[in-house]
Design an enzyme around this catalytic site. Structure first.
Site, PDB file in Angstrom:
ATOM      1  N   SER A 130      55.746  58.202  98.038  1.00  0.00           N
ATOM      2  CA  SER A 130      55.484  58.625  96.463  1.00  0.00           C
ATOM      3  C   SER A 130      56.528  59.860  96.213  1.00  0.00           C
ATOM      4  O   SER A 130      56.834  60.426  97.297  1.00  0.00           O
ATOM      5  CB  SER A 130      54.072  58.889  96.330  1.00  0.00           C
ATOM      6  OG  SER A 130      54.018  59.486  95.219  1.00  0.00           O
ATOM      7  N   TYR A 141      46.145  62.838  98.636  1.00  0.00           N
ATOM      8  CA  TYR A 141      47.011  61.929  98.594  1.00  0.00           C
ATOM      9  C   TYR A 141      48.778  62.229  98.849  1.00  0.00           C
ATOM     10  O   TYR A 141      49.309  61.696  99.755  1.00  0.00           O
ATOM     11  CB  TYR A 141      46.920  61.210  97.368  1.00  0.00           C
ATOM     12  CG  TYR A 141      47.908  59.926  96.865  1.00  0.00           C
ATOM     13  CD1 TYR A 141      47.747  58.883  97.402  1.00  0.00           C
ATOM     14  CD2 TYR A 141      48.922  60.281  96.202  1.00  0.00           C
ATOM     15  CE1 TYR A 141      48.527  57.747  97.136  1.00  0.00           C
ATOM     16  CE2 TYR A 141      49.800  59.409  95.983  1.00  0.00           C
ATOM     17  CZ  TYR A 141      49.466  57.951  96.483  1.00  0.00           C
ATOM     18  OH  TYR A 141      50.359  56.903  96.340  1.00  0.00           O
ATOM     19  N   LYS A 145      51.099  61.262 102.071  1.00  0.00           N
ATOM     20  CA  LYS A 145      52.435  60.678 101.650  1.00  0.00           C
ATOM     21  C   LYS A 145      53.398  61.411 102.224  1.00  0.00           C
ATOM     22  O   LYS A 145      54.561  60.892 102.740  1.00  0.00           O
ATOM     23  CB  LYS A 145      52.611  60.521 100.233  1.00  0.00           C
ATOM     24  CG  LYS A 145      51.833  59.346  99.636  1.00  0.00           C
ATOM     25  CD  LYS A 145      52.123  57.889 100.037  1.00  0.00           C
ATOM     26  CE  LYS A 145      51.308  57.017  99.251  1.00  0.00           C
ATOM     27  NZ  LYS A 145      51.331  55.605  99.969  1.00  0.00           N
TER      28      LYS A 145
END
Length: 232
Positions: A130, A141, A145
């Site tokens: 991402s 998150y 990533k």
């Protein structure tokens, strides 16, 4: 480069959102079979798509899928979860689950399928990261990533000897159910899959899908305080 026409592929989280777009694009490019995994898979009409149950946090589940999908030449590590709560107020269990799914899960897939890819000629491992790998503000998150990105870069070195193309993918928000509550410019899953598989076919090791991602990567050499985004 990795030949897609005639290939057999595995897409984790392949029955919805971005994963489903990868399945569709692989078939459009002539893949002979695609294993599409989900926690609760549903059979479809296309005989080239093989639905498989998979929980990437469960070693037995991953081993069971590998026992079926021994003919795979392309693996797309796509399955992931998103818990957007700020780190200081997030439930630690949610943070742990995020890392179990977004980091440990893909590593488990890579470890399990590396010998299968080697036996089938090397093939490709595609890891979906991402733009939040590189910027602050993405909560657990984004942190997961970033860890996944680092993991991919090391796997690329470790898998080079067996001829496996390891592709790291960075993108902004794709227009999927996982991020439907987030206010941000979103790109089409089909467009993401097309760009990524173009890169796989060309032998690229990194795919930056959209302008935002290219701009952020270009800014990595600048002041760290400029590398921030807020998920709303």
């Amino acid at each position: 480069m990795t030949e897609i026409e005639g290939a057999v592929a595995l897409v984790t989280g392949g029955q919805r959102g971005l994963g489903r777009a990868f399945v569709d694009e692989l078939l459009r490019r002539g893949a002979s079979k695609v294993y599409a995994t989900a926690r609760r898979p549903v059979a479809g009409a296309d005989p080239r798509v093989v639905p498989l149950a998979l929980e990437v946090t469960d070693p037995d589940s991953v081993a069971a899928v590998a026992g079926v999908a021994g003919d795979v030449g392309i693996v797309v590590n796509n399955a992931g979860v998103l818990h957007p709560a700020p780190l200081l107020t997030a439930d630690i269990d949610d943070v742990r689950a995020t890392f179990e799914t977004n980091v440990i899960g893909p590593l488990r897939i890579a470890q399990t399928f590396a010998p299968i890819l080697a036996a089938n000629g090397g093939g490709a491992l595609v890891d979906i990261h991402s733009v939040l790998s590189w910027v602050a503000g993405g909560a657990a998150y984004g942190a997961s990533k970033a860890a996944f990105w680092s993991l991919t870069n090391s796997l690329r070195l470790e898998l080079a000897g067996q001829g496996t193309q390891v592709v790291g993918v960075h993108l902004g928000f794709a227009d999927t159910d996982m991020v439907k509550g987030i206010i941000a410019e979103k790109i089409s899953p089909a467009g993401v899959a097309e760009a990524v598989l173009d890169g796989v076919a060309k032998g690229e090791l990194e795919v930056l899908v959209d302008d935002l991602t290219r701009q952020v990567k270009a800014a990595l050499s600048g002041p760290v305080e400029n590398l921030a985004v807020r998920i709303r």
